[in-house]
Structures are given as structure tokens and as C-alpha cells.
Enzyme design. Structure first.
Site, PDB file in Angstrom:
ATOM      1  N   THR A  15      73.934  10.457  98.090  1.00  0.00           N
ATOM      2  CA  THR A  15      73.261   9.704  97.037  1.00  0.00           C
ATOM      3  C   THR A  15      72.979  10.565  95.815  1.00  0.00           C
ATOM      4  OG1 THR A  15      72.220   8.209  98.624  1.00  0.00           O
ATOM      5  CG2 THR A  15      71.171   8.395  96.478  1.00  0.00           C
ATOM      6  N   SER A  56      77.145  10.345 103.406  1.00  0.00           N
ATOM      7  CA  SER A  56      76.865  11.118 104.617  1.00  0.00           C
ATOM      8  C   SER A  56      77.092  10.313 105.890  1.00  0.00           C
ATOM      9  CB  SER A  56      75.437  11.666 104.587  1.00  0.00           C
ATOM     10  OG  SER A  56      74.482  10.648 104.797  1.00  0.00           O
ATOM     11  N   THR A  87      71.350  11.765 102.619  1.00  0.00           N
ATOM     12  CA  THR A  87      70.166  11.866 103.476  1.00  0.00           C
ATOM     13  C   THR A  87      70.353  11.256 104.861  1.00  0.00           C
ATOM     14  OG1 THR A  87      69.262   9.793 102.573  1.00  0.00           O
ATOM     15  CG2 THR A  87      68.610  11.858 101.491  1.00  0.00           C
ATOM     16  N   ASP A  88      71.243  10.279 105.007  1.00  0.00           N
ATOM     17  CA  ASP A  88      71.284   9.522 106.257  1.00  0.00           C
ATOM     18  C   ASP A  88      71.609  10.382 107.473  1.00  0.00           C
ATOM     19  OD1 ASP A  88      70.532   7.223 105.013  1.00  0.00           O
ATOM     20  OD2 ASP A  88      72.523   6.310 104.957  1.00  0.00           O
TER      21      ASP A  88
END
Length: 331
Positions: A15, A56, A87-88
Site C-alpha cells: 500500500t 503483500s 501490511t497484510d
């Protein structure tokens, strides 16, 4: 005049590097970050290496290996390395890379954002500043920086899907925080060096993470055995409770007897599994199941994947899980 610390930024997409596309946000190369990097260059000597450009959700164990290799091969000549990442799955990557780089001799700091840098309200600039400050602080290890906090990579868990306080350090204090005093490091949290730095990138994908649910058909374990899995991590109830009224224990025993390593952790975000408290837990221990103790599920899974990938036998893995390699368990 102080000499600027040399920091390598390794970009992987996510992101933080995304721009609006025809089907939603799409990651782009490091050019998206140039405005922020130009500001950071006031304080640091920054080089950029674009490793990959992926959401990710698409980062797999193969990409973990690539990231670990690039860190190891490019670490000389730098004071620290920052890895920008979606971030995931960042907690999985940071944990896996922790085990793949034993004895790492410089700070490696993962970071990302919940809003793209292209958004005027992005949390990305703050997260990059925290990550660069930790990378320049001179404390070796693998870390994750987010929302003005720094945690061990093997203790990080994503706890919010969209909030800016997306990550928490589970069962361990933060390694550092940003305050009015600057970056304040808690040295008692920092990992203990483990010999000379080396790259140990081999990892097995034959590990299954299973969240136990009430009434779950225990034949799932027989299916995993038939599918050739080498390891199973079970997120059990509470301290490590598993339904013993059905055939669960029999199926788990078949797996252990066949040479599959079974690790039991807890579904609870905080505190430790402890199989010695209840009868069911002691029966699991008797059949050879390993306690995950206070490890996160991400750490338990990636540590098991790494151990099997290193060619360890079940008894060697049992001994390994009783050791803290990088702060992933409290001893």
C-alpha cells in the site's frame, strides 16, 4: 559535521507504494516514494533497491527467500536496511526473515502504511521516519516499525485492518518508541546476537496452520498426513485445549507417529499456551506434541517452516522450539 548513516531501502510494493488503478490500488516502483526520500536524505545517505512490486497478499515463501538473500548480499557498506512492504502479510515476512538471517549484524526494519504515500493524509511518512531512525540506531536484528513504535519482527501481529495502529508487539515490550525524546530504545528487548551472520534461506512450504473450532472433523489431520505435510501448527483453545471426545487425539497421534511435527499454540492473542495445566494438554505432550508457548502464530508457523527447511528431524525441532532464537519466546 556528523557523517550521515548509510541506509538501504529495499522496496517490495504494498500500500505504501500504491497508486489508484483501474481495479483499485496497485503497487508501483520506488518513484512513488521520491518526495519522502528527498526529505529523509537531509538526515541519511539513502540508496534504493527495488526488489519486487507486489501486493503483500501475493508475497509467498519464495519472496521471503528473495528478500532475505538481498538483505544478506547487500548489507555490507550500510548501517541499516529498511524494507517497505504491504501490511497484510508483513508480520509473516518479518518473522520468516528473522529466522533466515541468524546473527544478522545490522538493523533490518520492515515498515509500510495503511494509506498510500500518494494520499495527503498517509501514515507512510511517519512510518518511514521511524523505520529509518531505527535502522540508523545501530542495534542489529529484524524489526517492524509502525505508528511510532518498533517491535521485534518475530513478535509483530497485524491487529487492525485499516486503523493506523495496525501492529502490536504480542507478549513482548516494544523495542523502541518515538517520543519527545526522539527514538527511545528498550535495550532489554533487543535480540541477543547468535554468532556470525549467515544466510539460512531454505524453508519448507509443507506446514499447515489450523485454527481449531468446536466440533471440527478430526479427519482434517488424516487428510494433512495423506497430502504429505511435514508440520502442523494448531491454534487451540485457551491454554491449548483440544476436543478429546471425538477422534482428534487419535488423528493427531497418527500424524506424530508418521514423523509430522505438531505444534500447539493458543487462539488467544496474548499470554502463553501451557499444555501442562489440563488433562488434555498432558495427553498431547505424552504423544510428542510441541508447545508453542507465547509465540505468535506467525512466528510458530515460520519457525517450523524454517526448521523443516533446514533439514531438522522432529527431535531436533523439539529442542529448537525450546530455544529463543531472536526473542520469539520468553524463557
Amino acid at each position: 559535521m556528523d557523517v550521515k548513516k548509510k541506509i538501504l531501502l529495499l522496496t517490495t510494493g504494498g500500500t505504501i507504494a500504491s497508486m489508484p488503478g483501474g481495479e483499485g490500488l496497485e503497487p508501483h516502483r520506488s518513484g512513488v516514494m521520491e518526495r519522502e526520500l528527498n526529505q529523509l536524505r537531509t538526515y541519511y545517505d539513502i540508496s534504493v533497491l527495488d526488489a519486487m512490486c507486489l501486493d503483500s497478499s501475493n508475497i509467498r515463501p519464495e519472496e521471503w527467500q528473495q528478500i532475505a538473500r538481498l538483505i544478506f548480499e547487500n548489507r555490507e557498506g550500510y548501517d541499516g536496511i529498511v524494507v517497505s512492504h504491504g501490511t497484510d502479510t508483513m508480520a509473516y515476512t518479518a518473522s520468516a526473515v528473522t529466522f533466515m538471517l541468524p546473527g544478522i549484524d545490522l538493523p533490518v526494519v520492515f515498515t509500510g502504511s495503511q494509506l498510500p504515500l500518494a494520499d495527503v493524509l498517509s501514515d507512510g511518512p511517519d512510518n518511514l521516519r521511524t523505520a529509518f531512525a531505527m535502522a540508523a540506531a545501530g542495534h542489529p536484528g529484524v524489526f517492524l516499525a509502525f505508528d511510532r513504535k518498533v517491535m521485534l519482527g518475530c513478535r509483530a501481529v497485524k491487529v487492525r485492518a485499516s486503523g493506523f495502529s495496525a501492529f502490536e508487539s504480542v507478549n513482548a515490550r516494544y523495542a523502541a518508541r518515538v517520543s519527545n525524546l526522539g527514538l527511545v530504545v528498550d535495550k532489554s528487548v533487543l535480540p541477543v546476537p547468535q554468532g556470525e551472520p549467515r544466510l539460512a534461506e531454505n524453508i519448507s512450504k509443507g506446514v499447515f496452520l489450523n485454527k481449531l473450532t468446536p466440533g471440527m472433523d478430526p479427519s482434517i489431520f488424516d487428510m494433512l498426513l495423506a497430502m504429505g505435510y511435514r508440520g502442523i501448527v494448531i491454534e487451540a483453545f485457551g491454554l491449548g485445549g483440544i476436543n478429546v471426545l471425538g477422534k482428534s487425539l487419535t488423528s493427531i497421534r497418527r500424524c506424530v507417529d508418521a514423523g509430522i511435527t505438531v505444534v500447539v499454540t493458543t487462539q488467544c492473542l496474548y499470554d502463553s499456551s501451557d499444555l501442562r495445566v489440563y488433562q488434555v494438554g498432558n495427553r498431547l505432550l505424552e504423544m510428542g506434541v510441541i508447545q508453542g508457548l507465547d509465540m505468535t502464530s506467525e512466528a510458530a508457523m515460520t519457525k517450523l517452516m524454517w526448521a523443516i527447511g533446514q533439514g531438522m528431524e522432529p527431535e531436533q525441532i523439539r529442542a529448537l522450539f525450546a530455544q529463543s532464537l531472536a526473542g520469539e519466546i520468553a524463557l
